[in-house]
Scaffold this motif. Structure first.
Motif: not given
Length: 248
Positions: A59-60, A65-72, A127-133
């Motif tokens: 991750e470091m 990259d703000e977008v990729i960091s937020a996605a991770l 943006s890349i967001t992970t949402n748990v179902q």
């Protein structure tokens, strides 16, 4: 070496998307297009790359990259409830003139999740967001817990307000208690001041009483024909000019 390959793979993925967009671009150069097939393939590749980066602890490498960091970070947070990533179970893409939304369904050891990838009209990732179902039962339990917490907080606040309002009744009583104590203190002071002069007067009158005793004793001795007053003792003097005496 493994880390270098992974980074190069992600860069190649981005370049591949850019190339696909260039092939499909319309007469307006600022309006790039992407096919449904390319969007789905790109979404699958992004999910696999994100999982690989997190599993390798790289991750470091993407802090700039703000977008990729937020996605991770979103992927790592989702893993708490999702569990370990298993595989991709489905995907879909919604392509419009201004944006492209790619949704990739993934399976975890505990729960499933959806990864939402948003591209702008120039096919740049925004943006890349992970949402748990969560299941229906879990959602209902969470809703009930949130309701209970909310209602409990409201009732606690109302009880505190009621206690505070009921305490206002005690304020006049407390003030009256302090006022009565103050008045009692003043009365004691006044009594002490009034008593002191009286005692002083009585002490000052003792001299006159002794003179009066001597005069009375001399008069009684003269009436009895005694040569002196040594045999007479005056026990008390009444203000009504009545003298009690007793001969020793």
């Amino acid at each position: 070496m493994k880390k270098t390959r992974l980074i190069l793979g992600m860069i190649a993925c981005v370049l591949c998307l850019t190339a696909c967009g260039s092939v499909q671009e319309s007469t307006d150069a600022s309006n790039q297009k992407i096919t449904q097939e390319d969007a789905l393939a790109y979404g699958d590749q992004v999910v696999q790359d994100i999982n690989s980066v997190v599993q390798s602890g790289m991750e470091m490498q993407f802090e700039g990259d703000e977008v990729i960091s937020a996605a991770l970070e979103s992927w790592k947070a989702a893993q708490t409830d999702m569990g370990t990533y298993q595989n991709i179970t489905g995907h879909e893409a919604d392509i419009s003139e201004d944006s492209t939304v790619i949704t990739v369904m993934v399976s975890g050891t505990i729960r499933d999740a959806e990864v939402e990838i948003l591209l702008d009209k120039n096919l740049a990732i925004t943006s890349i967001t992970t949402n748990v179902q969560y299941g229906f039962g879990e959602l209902m339990v969470k809703a009930l817990m949130n309701t209970a917490i909310g209602m409990g907080t409201v009732f606690i606040v109302l009880i505190l307000i009621s206690i505070i309002i009921s305490g206002f009744v005690l304020i006049p009583k407390i003030q009256a208690a302090f006022s009565s104590k103050g008045n009692q203190t003043e009365e004691v002071k006044q009594e002490a001041v009034a008593t002191t002069p009286a005692q002083t007067v009585e002490e000052e009158d003792l001299t006159d009483d002794l003179e009066l005793v001597a005069v009375i004793a001399a008069a009684i001795a003269a009436s009895e024909g005694a040569a002196s007053t040594d045999g007479f003792v005056v026990r008390s003097i009444r203000r009504a000019n009545t003298n009690k005496w007793q001969r020793a």
